[in-house]
Design an enzyme around this catalytic site. Structure first.
Site, PDB file in Angstrom:
ATOM      1  N   LYS A 292       5.309  23.717 -12.321  1.00  0.00           N
ATOM      2  CA  LYS A 292       4.639  22.450 -12.013  1.00  0.00           C
ATOM      3  C   LYS A 292       4.570  22.232 -10.502  1.00  0.00           C
ATOM      4  CE  LYS A 292       3.451  17.944 -13.016  1.00  0.00           C
ATOM      5  NZ  LYS A 292       3.283  16.869 -13.942  1.00  0.00           N
TER       6      LYS A 292
ATOM      7  N   ARG B 228      -4.728  22.024 -10.981  1.00  0.00           N
ATOM      8  CA  ARG B 228      -3.815  21.147 -11.719  1.00  0.00           C
ATOM      9  C   ARG B 228      -4.274  20.886 -13.153  1.00  0.00           C
ATOM     10  NH1 ARG B 228      -0.490  16.052  -9.316  1.00  0.00           N
ATOM     11  NH2 ARG B 228       0.567  15.536 -11.243  1.00  0.00           N
TER      12      ARG B 228
ATOM     13  N   HIS C 172       4.430  11.712 -27.440  1.00  0.00           N
ATOM     14  CA  HIS C 172       3.414  12.434 -26.678  1.00  0.00           C
ATOM     15  C   HIS C 172       3.528  13.943 -26.935  1.00  0.00           C
ATOM     16  CE1 HIS C 172       0.820  13.512 -23.330  1.00  0.00           C
ATOM     17  NE2 HIS C 172       1.785  14.260 -22.816  1.00  0.00           N
TER      18      HIS C 172
ATOM     19  N   LYS D 197       1.717  11.707 -10.311  1.00  0.00           N
ATOM     20  CA  LYS D 197       0.742  10.902 -11.054  1.00  0.00           C
ATOM     21  C   LYS D 197       1.461   9.642 -11.507  1.00  0.00           C
ATOM     22  CE  LYS D 197      -2.631  14.180 -12.921  1.00  0.00           C
ATOM     23  NZ  LYS D 197      -3.183  14.821 -14.142  1.00  0.00           N
TER      24      LYS D 197
ATOM     25  N   GLU E  27       6.015  20.335 -23.689  1.00  0.00           N
ATOM     26  CA  GLU E  27       5.547  20.497 -22.306  1.00  0.00           C
ATOM     27  C   GLU E  27       6.161  21.748 -21.660  1.00  0.00           C
ATOM     28  OE1 GLU E  27       3.137  18.854 -20.992  1.00  0.00           O
ATOM     29  OE2 GLU E  27       3.080  16.851 -21.899  1.00  0.00           O
TER      30      GLU E  27
ATOM     31  N   HIS F 197      -3.935  18.892 -24.128  1.00  0.00           N
ATOM     32  CA  HIS F 197      -3.908  17.437 -23.976  1.00  0.00           C
ATOM     33  C   HIS F 197      -5.210  16.753 -24.400  1.00  0.00           C
ATOM     34  CE1 HIS F 197      -0.122  18.148 -22.033  1.00  0.00           C
ATOM     35  NE2 HIS F 197       0.030  16.879 -21.704  1.00  0.00           N
TER      36      HIS F 197
ATOM     37  N   HIS G 213      -4.373  13.914 -26.729  1.00  0.00           N
ATOM     38  CA  HIS G 213      -4.598  12.499 -26.394  1.00  0.00           C
ATOM     39  C   HIS G 213      -5.365  11.799 -27.500  1.00  0.00           C
ATOM     40  CE1 HIS G 213      -4.072  13.073 -21.757  1.00  0.00           C
ATOM     41  NE2 HIS G 213      -2.940  12.774 -22.361  1.00  0.00           N
TER      42      HIS G 213
ATOM     43  N   GLU H 216      -5.903  17.229  -8.357  1.00  0.00           N
ATOM     44  CA  GLU H 216      -6.661  17.818  -9.464  1.00  0.00           C
ATOM     45  C   GLU H 216      -8.143  17.951  -9.110  1.00  0.00           C
ATOM     46  OE1 GLU H 216      -4.985  16.468 -13.246  1.00  0.00           O
ATOM     47  OE2 GLU H 216      -6.929  16.752 -14.158  1.00  0.00           O
TER      48      GLU H 216
ATOM     49  N   ASN I 116      -3.149  20.308 -18.336  1.00  0.00           N
ATOM     50  CA  ASN I 116      -3.696  19.542 -19.461  1.00  0.00           C
ATOM     51  C   ASN I 116      -3.876  20.400 -20.704  1.00  0.00           C
ATOM     52  OD1 ASN I 116      -3.811  17.346 -17.790  1.00  0.00           O
ATOM     53  ND2 ASN I 116      -5.967  17.614 -17.265  1.00  0.00           N
TER      54      ASN I 116
ATOM     55  N   ARG J  71       0.822  -1.233   0.000  1.00  0.00           N
ATOM     56  CA  ARG J  71       0.000   0.000   0.000  1.00  0.00           C
ATOM     57  C   ARG J  71       0.844   1.266   0.000  1.00  0.00           C
ATOM     58  NH1 ARG J  71      -2.952  -3.244   3.673  1.00  0.00           N
ATOM     59  NH2 ARG J  71      -4.764  -4.150   2.622  1.00  0.00           N
TER      60      ARG J  71
HETATM   61  N1  GLY Z   1       0.868  15.767 -16.618  1.00  0.00           N
HETATM   62  C1  GLY Z   1      -0.146  16.545 -16.053  1.00  0.00           C
HETATM   63  C2  GLY Z   1      -0.133  16.519 -14.568  1.00  0.00           C
HETATM   64  O1  GLY Z   1       0.828  16.088 -13.968  1.00  0.00           O
HETATM   65  O2  GLY Z   1      -1.102  16.905 -13.979  1.00  0.00           O
END
Ligand code: GLY
Length: 364
Positions: A223, A245, A268, A139, A181, A252, A256, A233, A249, A117
């Site tokens: 970031k 957050r 990407h 993430k 990015e 994106h 995507h 988010e 995107n 966990r």
């Molecule tokens: N790659 C987008 C984020 O980390 O929220």
């Protein structure tokens, strides 16, 4: 550049260190562990072995070699990693190191998040995209038949080491894709990034130069601030109109869809570049961005050799792919859009005419 240290405050605080020759920071980030597993692709086997030699006096080190790039992000590869951890007797105080590009650090983060966990993970990204995005922010995830990154967890690393010397051997196309990015951050927040890239795109993409190092630092700084303010988010689902957050995107949603239509053979960052151009055209159609702002998008992305158009005639397929994004965010398509450069917001449910009009505008 002396090492830059940027703090992130998510479910725990950690540092992102940016510089050259950073492995001396690793033992401190692993302090208290007895066992360490380094998850790496085959292409980095020699680097992983060197790291093991550095650590072996203080830790029991296990190397876990995984497939390259997205092939690593499967349930089978995660299960393989769990079995290695089990055989080596990894306990809650032990640690995983993710060494590689964004796919490897996503997998390593996921394995660490799910073993007992959750155990510590230190991320050592070796691509530009990994340094400015994937490895920072917690993430983690794998891909399944249902889609990309649909299984995963928010799990903050204990530290991130962005060793810029790795960029010196990164294929040029991968470096440029990572720049998508970086300039994304410029469009949504730190507009000085755009000024620097426009002024000297060659210096901005020179892995040995100081400008790229500084751009990495500024992109990570943004970031870190965004993730510290909205780790999970939650702004995307709060319905209060705030943007947290989700701002990361930008480009994106359509990007995507391009990746999916291209069966993930596009980088990407290249797909995000097209997605950024799409959403700039969308915002212009909606009266949010001027034509000059749209031209700025095209100029910056083109200066980096990134794509800004996409073949026409595939709207239905792209719209269906975007609908997968829609499902995870509520009942309507949502786009991060700009109301002027550096001023992001969310546009939920644009009319069909705007959506197809933006596609026409980038179609060739
Ligand atoms: N790659 C987008 C984020 O980390 O929220």
């Amino acid at each position: 550049m002396t090492d830059a240290v940027i703090g992130v405050w998510a479910e725990h605080a950690y540092d992102v260190v940016i510089g050259r020759g950073l492995l001396g920071h690793l033992p401190g980030m692993l302090d208290g562990a007895q066992r360490v597993a380094i998850i790496h692709p085959g292409a980095l086997a020699a680097t992983a072995a060197m790291m093991r030699d550095d650590l072996v006096d203080d830790f029991e080190v296990t190397l876990i070699e995984v497939p390259e790039a997205e092939d690593a992000k499967t349930a089978e590869v995660a299960a393989f990693c769990w079995s290695v951890l089990g055989t080596a007797g990894f306990t809650r105080s032990d640690a995983v190191v993710g060494l590689g590009g964004g796919a490897t650090t996503d997998l390593a983060g996921f394995v660490a998040a799910t073993w007992l966990r959750g155990i510590r993970v230190v991320q050592i990204p070796t691509t530009l995209l990994g340094m400015v995005d994937a490895a920072v922010g917690g993430k983690t995830g794998i891909n399944t038949d249902a889609g990309k990154n649909l299984v995963g967890s928010f799990w903050s690393p204990s530290g991130v080491l962005c060793d810029l010397t790795a960029l010196e051997t990164l294929p040029r196309e991968d470096l440029l894709a990572g720049m998508a990015e970086v300039v994304k951050v410029g469009f949504v927040r730190d507009t000085s990034i755009l000024d620097d890239v426009r002024r000297d795109p060659d210096a901005a993409t020179d892995p040995q130069g100081e400008l790229l190092a500084d751009l990495v630092r500024r992109a990570v700084q943004v970031k870190a601030e965004v993730v510290s303010a909205d780790f999970r988010e939650t702004s995307a689902t709060s319905g209060d109109g705030s943007i947290g957050r989700e701002v990361l995107n930008y480009g994106h949603t359509f990007g995507h869809a391009v990746e999916r239509r291209e069966r993930y053979r596009w980088r990407h960052g290249a797909a995000v570049s097209v997605g950024i151009m799409y959403v700039a055209e969308l915002a212009a159609l909606g009266g949010r961005l001027s034509d000059a702002d749209v031209d700025l998008h095209r100029e910056v992305l083109t200066a980096l050799g990134l794509p800004v158009t996409y073949p026409g005639g595939h709207w239905d397929e792209l719209a269906a792919a975007m609908a997968v994004d829609k499902k995870s965010r509520g009942s309507m398509l949502r786009f991060v859009v700009l109301n002027g450069i550096g001023n992001p917001g969310v546009w939920a449910g644009p009319d069909q005419a705007f959506l197809t009009g933006a596609y026409d505008a980038i179609s060739v």
